[in-house]
Scaffold this motif. Structure first.
Motif, PDB file in Angstrom:
ATOM      1  N   UNK A  11       0.861  -1.178   0.000  1.00 29.13           N
ATOM      2  CA  UNK A  11       0.000   0.000   0.000  1.00 29.13           C
ATOM      3  C   UNK A  11       0.897   1.227   0.000  1.00 29.13           C
ATOM      4  N   UNK A  12       0.551   2.197  -0.853  1.00 28.84           N
ATOM      5  CA  UNK A  12       1.280   3.462  -0.872  1.00 28.84           C
ATOM      6  C   UNK A  12       0.277   4.576  -0.632  1.00 28.84           C
ATOM      7  N   UNK A  13       0.539   5.377   0.383  1.00 25.07           N
ATOM      8  CA  UNK A  13      -0.364   6.465   0.742  1.00 25.07           C
ATOM      9  C   UNK A  13       0.421   7.764   0.905  1.00 25.07           C
ATOM     10  N   UNK A  14      -0.309   8.850   0.843  1.00 28.86           N
ATOM     11  CA  UNK A  14       0.325  10.160   1.013  1.00 28.86           C
ATOM     12  C   UNK A  14       0.189  10.631   2.460  1.00 28.86           C
ATOM     13  N   UNK A  81      -1.901   9.642   8.148  1.00 26.00           N
ATOM     14  CA  UNK A  81      -0.648   8.927   7.936  1.00 26.00           C
ATOM     15  C   UNK A  81       0.556   9.871   7.914  1.00 26.00           C
ATOM     16  N   UNK A  82       1.642   9.393   8.516  1.00 30.12           N
ATOM     17  CA  UNK A  82       2.884  10.153   8.496  1.00 30.12           C
ATOM     18  C   UNK A  82       4.007   9.254   8.000  1.00 30.12           C
ATOM     19  N   UNK A  83       5.088   9.871   7.552  1.00 29.62           N
ATOM     20  CA  UNK A  83       6.176   9.080   6.964  1.00 29.62           C
ATOM     21  C   UNK A  83       6.784   8.106   7.972  1.00 29.62           C
ATOM     22  N   UNK A  84       6.740   8.434   9.255  1.00 30.42           N
ATOM     23  CA  UNK A  84       7.308   7.505  10.251  1.00 30.42           C
ATOM     24  C   UNK A  84       6.404   6.301  10.508  1.00 30.42           C
ATOM     25  N   UNK A  85       5.291   6.243   9.839  1.00 32.80           N
ATOM     26  CA  UNK A  85       4.435   5.058   9.903  1.00 32.80           C
ATOM     27  C   UNK A  85       4.668   4.110   8.720  1.00 32.80           C
ATOM     28  N   UNK A  86       5.639   4.436   7.898  1.00 31.11           N
ATOM     29  CA  UNK A  86       6.069   3.515   6.854  1.00 31.11           C
ATOM     30  C   UNK A  86       6.652   2.282   7.528  1.00 31.11           C
ATOM     31  N   UNK A  87       6.074   1.113   7.256  1.00 31.62           N
ATOM     32  CA  UNK A  87       6.474  -0.086   7.973  1.00 31.62           C
ATOM     33  C   UNK A  87       5.741  -1.297   7.403  1.00 31.62           C
ATOM     34  N   UNK A  88       6.089  -2.471   7.937  1.00 30.37           N
ATOM     35  CA  UNK A  88       5.335  -3.699   7.668  1.00 30.37           C
ATOM     36  C   UNK A  88       4.347  -3.868   8.812  1.00 30.37           C
ATOM     37  N   UNK A  89       3.085  -4.061   8.472  1.00 24.84           N
ATOM     38  CA  UNK A  89       2.047  -4.248   9.486  1.00 24.84           C
ATOM     39  C   UNK A  89       1.555  -5.695   9.444  1.00 24.84           C
ATOM     40  N   UNK A 107      -0.082 -12.451   6.234  1.00 27.62           N
ATOM     41  CA  UNK A 107       1.113 -12.253   5.399  1.00 27.62           C
ATOM     42  C   UNK A 107       1.722 -10.859   5.514  1.00 27.62           C
ATOM     43  N   UNK A 108       1.007  -9.921   6.131  1.00 25.43           N
ATOM     44  CA  UNK A 108       1.552  -8.582   6.306  1.00 25.43           C
ATOM     45  C   UNK A 108       1.147  -7.617   5.207  1.00 25.43           C
ATOM     46  N   UNK A 109       1.110  -6.351   5.558  1.00 24.70           N
ATOM     47  CA  UNK A 109       0.898  -5.263   4.604  1.00 24.70           C
ATOM     48  C   UNK A 109       2.093  -4.319   4.702  1.00 24.70           C
ATOM     49  N   UNK A 110       2.787  -4.164   3.574  1.00 24.29           N
ATOM     50  CA  UNK A 110       3.902  -3.210   3.578  1.00 24.29           C
ATOM     51  C   UNK A 110       3.352  -1.853   3.175  1.00 24.29           C
ATOM     52  N   UNK A 111       3.316  -0.950   4.130  1.00 24.98           N
ATOM     53  CA  UNK A 111       2.774   0.387   3.909  1.00 24.98           C
ATOM     54  C   UNK A 111       3.908   1.390   3.715  1.00 24.98           C
ATOM     55  N   UNK A 112       3.813   2.142   2.647  1.00 26.57           N
ATOM     56  CA  UNK A 112       4.745   3.237   2.401  1.00 26.57           C
ATOM     57  C   UNK A 112       3.958   4.542   2.415  1.00 26.57           C
ATOM     58  N   UNK A 113       4.407   5.475   3.239  1.00 19.62           N
ATOM     59  CA  UNK A 113       3.758   6.791   3.305  1.00 19.62           C
ATOM     60  C   UNK A 113       4.723   7.818   2.718  1.00 19.62           C
ATOM     61  N   UNK A 114       4.289   8.488   1.678  1.00 14.80           N
ATOM     62  CA  UNK A 114       5.186   9.440   0.984  1.00 14.80           C
ATOM     63  C   UNK A 114       4.773  10.883   1.249  1.00 14.80           C
TER      64      UNK A 114
END
Lengths: 114, 109
Positions: A11-14, A81-89, A107-114
């Motif tokens: 998942x990629x979010x702003x 969402x903030x960039x420091x929440x970029x992580x595997x959940x 299996x996890x969700x890899x979240x990237x916050x840009x």
């Protein structure tokens, strides 16, 4: 076999967006958990729930909320969402009583916050 | 609070025996668990020790000493497929799990 599924693998979010991560388990487990996993830090507990509509804070709840309206479903919400929440959940479930040490993970969700 | 320490990385050769140590400090203790996680995969439960001593499950064994706040995971007859990260976890207050930082095991031919 116990199955824990998560809504997205990637998942990629702003920054500032509201993010929903969904988890579903099919084993009628009472307990459900949300962790985040970062390199070198292991798995850190964000929130857990031991029953429908019940929730308890884990070690790092700040910036997160959860919802459990049905026994099989546990949602993690990032309000802004903030960039420091970029992580595997990772979501997990376990049966009640003393067996919380045996957790079944999705299996996890890899979240990237840009 | 709870804290766990385990080595960040261990390397061993196929067929060998490897021991992954875990020391913990905790305000409440019910037992020590071990989980395995392959790259890109979900953590899977391996073992649980509530009492002192050695528990054996096939090629894997887990040991606990409550008086020393110490445990280890022993992997015998190492195979390439054992290359993974291994996490110890303490069951403490509220029966929640607190995980260590993980040990990355690399098995070489």
């Amino acid at each position: 076999d116990v199955k824990v599924t998560q809504s997205s693998r990637y998942l990629v979010k702003r920054t500032g967006e509201k993010v929903f991560l969904e988890c579903v388990q099919d084993m009628d487990h009472e307990n459900m958990f949300w962790y985040r996993q970062d390199p070198g830090l292991g798995l850190r507990l964000i929130y857990f729930s031991y029953d429908v509509k019940m929730k308890e804070k884990g070690d790092i709840p700040e910036g997160y909320s959860v919802s459990r309206e049905k026994k099989e479903r546990f949602s993690l919400i990032l309000e802004s969402a903030s960039t420091n929440q970029t992580s595997m959940y990772l979501c997990a479930s376990s049966s009640s009583g003393g067996a919380t040490y045996e957790q079944y993970f999705g299996p996890g969700t890899r979240l990237t916050v840009t | 609070g709870q804290s766990l320490e385990q080595p960040s990385e261990v390397t061993a050769v196929e067929g060998a025996i490897v021991q992954i140590n875990c020391t913990y400090q905790t305000s409440g203790f019910y037992g020590l668990s071990w989980y395995q996680q392959h790259d890109g995969g979900a953590p899977t439960f391996l073992s649980y020790n509530a009492l002192d001593g050695l528990e054996e499950t096939g090629r894997f064994s887990s040991f606990l000493s409550r008086s020393d706040s110490y445990g280890y995971l022993l992997l015998q007859e190492l195979q390439m497929k054992d290359s993974a990260s291994y996490f110890c976890a303490v069951s403490g207050a509220g029966n929640m799990l607190t995980f260590g930082g993980g040990t990355r095991l690399m098995v070489k031919p």
